[in-house]
Motif scaffolding. Sequence first.
Motif, short mmCIF file in Angstrom:
data_model
loop_
_atom_site.label_atom_id
_atom_site.label_comp_id
_atom_site.label_asym_id
_atom_site.label_seq_id
_atom_site.Cartn_x
_atom_site.Cartn_y
_atom_site.Cartn_z
N LEU A 18 -11.63 32.55 26.19
CA LEU A 18 -10.41 33.09 25.87
C LEU A 18 -10.80 34.51 25.15
N ASP A 19 -9.93 35.48 25.29
CA ASP A 19 -9.95 36.75 24.85
C ASP A 19 -8.62 37.25 24.10
N ASP A 20 -8.69 37.65 23.18
CA ASP A 20 -7.52 38.50 22.15
C ASP A 20 -6.38 37.32 22.50
N VAL A 21 -6.46 36.04 21.75
CA VAL A 21 -5.63 35.14 21.59
C VAL A 21 -5.53 34.70 20.35
N VAL A 22 -4.45 34.04 19.84
CA VAL A 22 -4.16 33.48 18.54
C VAL A 22 -3.97 32.02 18.68
N ILE A 23 -4.53 30.90 18.01
CA ILE A 23 -4.03 29.68 17.79
C ILE A 23 -4.22 29.25 16.42
N ILE A 24 -2.91 28.78 16.38
CA ILE A 24 -2.63 28.21 15.04
C ILE A 24 -1.99 26.88 15.09
N ALA A 25 -3.00 25.88 14.34
CA ALA A 25 -2.49 24.44 14.62
C ALA A 25 -2.27 23.82 13.38
N THR A 26 -1.29 23.18 13.27
CA THR A 26 -0.70 22.51 11.96
C THR A 26 -0.40 20.94 12.35
N PRO A 27 -0.11 20.23 11.41
CA PRO A 27 -0.12 18.90 11.64
C PRO A 27 1.17 18.58 12.74
N ASP A 28 2.16 19.28 12.81
CA ASP A 28 3.40 19.16 13.43
C ASP A 28 3.63 20.26 14.63
N ALA A 29 2.98 21.19 14.52
CA ALA A 29 3.23 22.39 15.56
C ALA A 29 1.80 23.41 15.57
N THR A 30 1.91 23.75 17.07
CA THR A 30 0.83 24.59 17.45
C THR A 30 1.34 25.54 18.00
N ILE A 85 -0.18 41.95 5.86
CA ILE A 85 -0.24 40.39 6.56
C ILE A 85 1.22 40.11 7.08
N GLY A 86 1.61 41.32 8.23
CA GLY A 86 2.86 41.13 8.74
C GLY A 86 2.98 40.39 10.02
N SER A 87 1.73 39.96 10.48
CA SER A 87 1.46 39.25 11.87
C SER A 87 0.27 38.57 11.88
N TRP A 88 0.07 37.76 12.98
CA TRP A 88 -1.33 37.17 13.00
C TRP A 88 -2.27 38.13 13.42
N SER A 89 -1.97 39.16 14.03
CA SER A 89 -2.96 40.21 14.51
C SER A 89 -3.34 41.24 13.30
N ALA A 90 -2.36 41.28 12.28
CA ALA A 90 -2.74 41.92 11.15
C ALA A 90 -3.69 41.02 10.29
N THR A 146 8.41 34.86 8.27
CA THR A 146 8.58 34.12 9.53
C THR A 146 7.61 34.53 10.71
N ARG A 147 6.97 35.59 10.57
CA ARG A 147 6.03 36.10 11.71
C ARG A 147 4.60 35.30 11.77
N LEU A 148 4.55 34.64 10.47
CA LEU A 148 2.99 33.76 10.61
C LEU A 148 3.57 32.33 10.52
N TRP A 149 4.61 31.98 11.27
CA TRP A 149 4.81 30.58 11.69
C TRP A 149 3.49 30.06 12.72
N PRO A 150 3.26 28.97 12.64
CA PRO A 150 3.75 27.74 11.92
C PRO A 150 3.11 27.68 10.56
N LEU A 151 2.46 28.44 10.12
CA LEU A 151 1.49 28.30 9.02
C LEU A 151 2.51 28.48 7.77
N SER A 152 3.42 29.75 7.98
CA SER A 152 4.54 30.22 6.83
C SER A 152 5.77 29.61 7.34
N ASP A 212 -1.65 40.50 21.36
CA ASP A 212 -0.67 41.74 21.34
C ASP A 212 0.64 41.28 21.39
N LYS A 213 1.05 40.04 21.37
CA LYS A 213 2.50 39.41 21.44
C LYS A 213 2.86 38.65 20.23
N VAL A 214 2.26 38.73 19.28
CA VAL A 214 2.47 37.97 18.13
C VAL A 214 3.74 38.87 17.37
#
Length: 470
Positions: free
Chosen positions: A317-329, A271-276, A13-19, A335-337
Motif C-alpha cells: 500500500l501507498d498513501d492510504v488511511v486505515i482506521i479500525a474500531t470494534p464496529d467500523a473500519t 487535526i481537521g482530517s486523517w491526512s493532517a 466528523t472528518r475523523l470518523w470512525p474514531l471521532s 488524498d480523499k480523506v
Amino acid sequence: MIVPVILSGGSGTRLWPLSRQNRPKQFLALVGDSTLFQQTVERTAKLNDAAAPIVVCSEDHRFTVAEQLQDLGIKGASILLEPSPRNTAPAIALAAMHALAADANAVLLVLPADHLIGKESSFVSAVSRATPLADDGWLVTFGIRPEAPETGFGYIRRDRALSDAGFTVGSFVEKPDMDTARRYVESGEYDWNSGMFLFSAARYLEELKAHSPDIHAASQAVFQTAHGDLDFVRFDKAAMDAVPDNSIDYAVMEKTDRAAVVPVSCAWSDIGSWSALWEASDKDTDGNVTDGDVIALDTRNTLVRTHARHLVATIGLDDVVIIATPDATLVAARDKVQDVKKLVDRLKKDGRSEHLAHREVYRPWGSYDSIDMGERFQVKRIVVKPGSVLSLQMHHHRAEHWIVVSGTAEVTCGEKVFLLTENQSTYIPLGVTHRLRNVGKVPLELIEVQSGSYLGEDDIVRFEDIYGRA
C-alpha cells in the motif's frame, strides 16, 4: 489575569470512525497519551498568571470534560453547558459574561479544544506579545505563518504594523483554491486563520453589541437563566434556541476596526482530517504512522490505527488511511480523506448509528462495551470506577444477569442489598428496582446479559442518581 476559554463543542466528523458524536476528536488521545482537550488545558497552565479555565461544551460531554479535568488535577474550572449549539460568537459571549461576573478586567484567551501545537514555547511567547494589544483594546487573533499553500484554512491579510507584536487585520479571506493559496504564501502578507483569540471580555461584548446586537441581546437573555447543577453551569434551552447562530469571525472580527493579528510559528495543526494527523505525527523510515497491533509490509506513507486485540496487516500500500474500531473500519486514499464527512452524512441519511456512538460508551461512573447482541439479547462488559455508583433504576422491557469478573459489587435488587465478588452472579428481574455500586478500591468488572423484547438505552427509569440524571 488571563482567563482561558476552551471551546469544546466541535463534532470532528472528518475523523470518523474514531471521532463520533458522543466522543469527538477533542476528547481523544490522537497524538501522545493525553487528549487534545487536555493538551489545550495544560498549554494554558504554562502562561504567566493564568486563571482556571472556562470550558464551554455540550451537555452530552459534561462528564467527559469534568473527568478529563480531574485527571489533570485542575481545580476551579467553570464548565458552561450549551443546551444547543449556536456557534462561537454566542459561546464566547457567555464565557465573557461569566468571567466578568468574577473580574471586571478579565482578559480572555479563546482556544478551540481540538488543536495541536508542537512548539508550545512559541505559542506562550505569542500570547505574551499579544497581551499589551489586548490591554489597549484590540481584539487579537493569532495568525499561523503558512508552511505551504493550504486550501483547507481561511487566511488573514496583515496590514499596518502595531509595534513589534502584531499588525492590524487588512482582511479575512475564505478558504482559497490552490492557485490563490500559492499567491497568498508567496506574497508573505497572509497567515492561516487559527481561530484563537485574545481580548478583554468587556471589549468583546462591546464590539459584539455594536456589530451583532441581536446576538448580544439574546446571549444576555440566556446568561440571565444561568443556574448551577453539580459542578456545571446550565442555561435555559428555549432561550439558547433563540440566539442567532453565527461565528465570531462573521459576527465581530470581520466588522470591527479594532482587529489585530499576531503571527506565530508553533507547529500548529487543527487535526481537521486523517491526512493532517499523518502529517503531524512521527513517522517510521517508510513514512508510515501506526498505532496498535499493526504489521506493514511493502507499505509507505500510510496511516494505520487499530483497537485492542485486533491485528491489521497491510501489503503493498501507498498513501492510504486505515482506521479500525470494534464496529467500523475506514479504508481511504490519503488524498480523499476530506470526503469522510460525506460518508458520515450518508450514515445519517441511512438511519445508521455508527456516527453517534462507539461500541464502548463512557459514563460518569465508568464505561460499558456492547460485545454481542441479537434480536432479544445483548451482552455488555461493564467497568465501574472505585467508589462509583450507577443510578437507582428499573426497566420495563428487559431482565438482566450480572456476573462479576473482578472486584466487589454492592447490589441493590428490590428490597435486598448484598455483595458479589469474583465469579459470583445475580439476576435482576424485569420491572425490579436495582442499583450497582463499586465498594472496592479497584475497578469493578462484570458481564451483563440482557434479555427482553426491547434493549434500548432509553428503557431506563431513574429514581435516584448522584449525577443529576434522575
